[in-house]
Write a protein that holds these residues in place. Sequence first.
Motif, PDB file in Angstrom:
ATOM      1  N   HIS A 112      65.668  23.108  54.555  1.00 50.33           N
ATOM      2  CA  HIS A 112      67.132  23.061  54.584  1.00 50.33           C
ATOM      3  C   HIS A 112      67.683  22.811  53.179  1.00 50.33           C
ATOM      4  O   HIS A 112      67.035  22.181  52.344  1.00 50.33           O
ATOM      5  N   VAL A 113      68.885  23.299  52.943  1.00 47.78           N
ATOM      6  CA  VAL A 113      69.614  23.011  51.709  1.00 47.78           C
ATOM      7  C   VAL A 113      70.861  22.222  52.078  1.00 47.78           C
ATOM      8  O   VAL A 113      71.702  22.699  52.845  1.00 47.78           O
ATOM      9  N   LEU A 114      70.961  21.016  51.567  1.00 46.50           N
ATOM     10  CA  LEU A 114      72.107  20.161  51.849  1.00 46.50           C
ATOM     11  C   LEU A 114      73.001  20.123  50.617  1.00 46.50           C
ATOM     12  O   LEU A 114      72.584  19.701  49.537  1.00 46.50           O
ATOM     13  N   THR A 115      74.228  20.597  50.780  1.00 40.87           N
ATOM     14  CA  THR A 115      75.174  20.651  49.669  1.00 40.87           C
ATOM     15  C   THR A 115      76.068  19.421  49.678  1.00 40.87           C
ATOM     16  O   THR A 115      76.640  19.067  50.711  1.00 40.87           O
ATOM     17  N   VAL A 116      76.169  18.749  48.536  1.00 42.88           N
ATOM     18  CA  VAL A 116      77.070  17.605  48.377  1.00 42.88           C
ATOM     19  C   VAL A 116      77.957  17.914  47.182  1.00 42.88           C
ATOM     20  O   VAL A 116      77.601  17.667  46.031  1.00 42.88           O
ATOM     21  N   ASP A 117      79.116  18.512  47.481  1.00 46.79           N
ATOM     22  CA  ASP A 117      79.961  19.010  46.383  1.00 46.79           C
ATOM     23  C   ASP A 117      81.436  18.688  46.560  1.00 46.79           C
ATOM     24  O   ASP A 117      82.272  19.161  45.790  1.00 46.79           O
ATOM     25  N   GLY A 118      81.789  17.910  47.572  1.00 47.64           N
ATOM     26  CA  GLY A 118      83.198  17.583  47.792  1.00 47.64           C
ATOM     27  C   GLY A 118      83.954  18.686  48.493  1.00 47.64           C
ATOM     28  O   GLY A 118      85.130  18.524  48.816  1.00 47.64           O
ATOM     29  N   GLY A 119      83.307  19.825  48.715  1.00 43.04           N
ATOM     30  CA  GLY A 119      83.965  20.942  49.377  1.00 43.04           C
ATOM     31  C   GLY A 119      84.373  22.029  48.406  1.00 43.04           C
ATOM     32  O   GLY A 119      85.557  22.162  48.068  1.00 43.04           O
ATOM     33  N   LEU A 120      83.410  22.808  47.942  1.00 39.96           N
ATOM     34  CA  LEU A 120      83.682  23.967  47.087  1.00 39.96           C
ATOM     35  C   LEU A 120      83.521  25.220  47.940  1.00 39.96           C
ATOM     36  O   LEU A 120      82.411  25.549  48.364  1.00 39.96           O
ATOM     37  N   THR A 121      84.615  25.885  48.193  1.00 39.13           N
ATOM     38  CA  THR A 121      84.548  27.038  49.103  1.00 39.13           C
ATOM     39  C   THR A 121      83.617  28.122  48.574  1.00 39.13           C
ATOM     40  O   THR A 121      82.929  28.791  49.351  1.00 39.13           O
ATOM     41  N   GLU A 122      83.581  28.278  47.261  1.00 42.15           N
ATOM     42  CA  GLU A 122      82.726  29.322  46.714  1.00 42.15           C
ATOM     43  C   GLU A 122      81.238  28.985  46.842  1.00 42.15           C
ATOM     44  O   GLU A 122      80.379  29.855  46.660  1.00 42.15           O
TER      45      GLU A 122
END
Length: 731
Positions: A717-727
């Motif tokens: 799995h890839v877990l993204t922690v970015d605050g919410g970047l639509t791109e």
Amino acid sequence: MTMGSDWVDRTIADAWDEVTTSGMDGLDRLVYRSNLLGADRRITNTGGGNTSSKLLLPDPVTGAERLVLWVKGSGGDLRTTGRDGFASIDLERFEQLKQRYLAAPERGPKSQAEDEMVHLYRHAVFGANPRPPSIDTPLHALVPHRHVDHTHPDAVIALAAAEGGAELTREVFGDEVGWLDWVRPGFELGLQVAAACAADPRLRGLVLGQHGLICWADDDAECYRLTLDLIARAERFIAARSKGRVAFRGMRFPGLPPAARRALWSEALPYLRGLVSRDRSFVATVHDDETVQEFVGSADAARLAELGTSCPDHFLRTKIKPLLVPWVPAEGDVGGLVAAAAAALDAYRDDYREYYRAHADESSPAMRDPSPTVLLVPGLGLVAFGRNKSESRVTAEFYLAAIEVMRGAEAISSYRALPRREAFDIEYWQLEEEKLRRMPAESYFESRVVVIVGAGSGIGRAAAIQLAKLRAQVVCADRDEEAASRTAAEVTELVGTGIGVAGTGLSGCGPALAVRVDVTDRASVRKLFEATTLAYGGVDAVLVTAGVYRSGGVGDEVVDEAWHDTFDVNVKGSFLVADEAARVWRAQGTAGSLVLTTSVNAVVPKAGSLAYDASKAAAQHLARELAIALAPHVRVNALAPATVVDGSAMFPRERLISSLRRYGLSAGDDESTHDLRDRLAAYYAGRTLTGQQVTAAHQAQAAVMLLGDALPRTTGHVLTVDGGLTEAFLR
């Protein structure tokens, strides 16, 4: 301790300082005395022994003077205890408890009446003190002297565990110190000590058979010095008797050369840890100095190891006996050692189950893990296991003390252990079970070892701090050795060094270890995992946060260098770490977890960092490939952060300025780095759906979740922690 075959007489220095104690109240003087006694492991073991003082204090309600016993409470350690480590007992009230006990129709050692008294101690507490009184409270309360020291010195326990111990005690101490046959700690033992005092007022102490030393005085400094004097006399006696004797009937298997031992330990420890950790995870501590070699390789090792330990404080940690691995030492013979250990472990567990069945009844606590906590390996040394590094160090310490006790007892007579019935009644004593239940619940990470590559700064440092709070053993690895050491020191300051003695060059560490590593060099990565294995026994989880950022795109003059560096570190480095960690995981045969730190740039095409972005995309796919390759025992996931500015080594001042200017923001050359960092972080936050800054601590929270048991069925799995970047939405 010892050198060679002889017991060495090393008088313990008198450290009492009258200037230091002159302004102290009675309780502070008791703390001072306790800390002095606990500082030398020849006097007492970690968590063992207790001290007391009887002091006149005003009743908090009436103001009338009361005689109060201050005694080290349950669960404390003499070396580190403070004022809050002592229970306070109103002695008039305790006398009433004594009369109640004496009136019990059925009383005596191991009686229900005796066990009930321990629960009644709290009704004699003075001043609403929350510290629970220990089982040994009667030893102190019933002695008619103001100050009492009860310790477990190796030299005195050697007398207490020797055949003919009573006669030997008389030979050493004359009429000054008496003898009591073994009685389990409790009210009955306290009464017997009091009776001995009454029968002979000249007595200054007692040797408690199979147990230790108790002595007393009406001056606290005198009591302290008496303890030291009695130990010194026992040591001199043993030294004289052992002079010229060959310890343990000589060496059958001499220790292997240091380099060969180190190589064997580093290869074998993961196998041994995996074998022992069949039902629950353990952390290891190794000792392989000359004293240990002399015992584990001796002609008498098998006989003495089978007898088990004598002092009850010892086998509560080391179990009824250790496991002596029946292996003939040979350099490089990892396969032979592991095979011998595996077969011996099965036999040990069967024997332990039989020991439990033979002595348990319907009121006994459930059988605990039947695996040994101490393995003795001829030619190599001793490895002890515990639920964390601190506990394994203490377990090792206790068996080191047991070796010294056996050495001394065999020098003056012959060693005798507690009968198995008595040992069982201590190990599975309901009061000890209650003490275990009062201990904090074991967290998932407490018995696990986590390697963080890139721990010197940023996400790696933040993860190290969070894992330390969860009581993990943390290996702080970084190319910048000073930065790794700073993080390890920060972890140690946060959680403490732990208890127990350090190792002898192999396992001499606490909850954190700093190691320099270059992830582009397989030899360096292998050394990282060797150091981890020697320190803790193996590896459970790995977090890779190391990475480099190089700007540049098509036509850039430094594009070749940028591609070389970024792929070497960000892709090849991650693979080398995974590959070397997998060697340890395969040997352990236990579950593992690997997290690679990638980036949202892995899915967001952008100008100016082509090599970096492509390397992170490759690393992200590497995580998926590794998830397949290392299944089913190792879970592999990726953490994809947005740009983290705070604490990151990838944001030197020059990059802060260039980034701000690229986004059309002000960046004066005379501005502080702190202000530049805050402005860039605020800009990045403004681009997100949440509008919140994403910090290293936020990334660390996600990494810890992936490393631990929060998502036990998640891999690839890839877990993204970015605050919410639509791109950066994965699609």
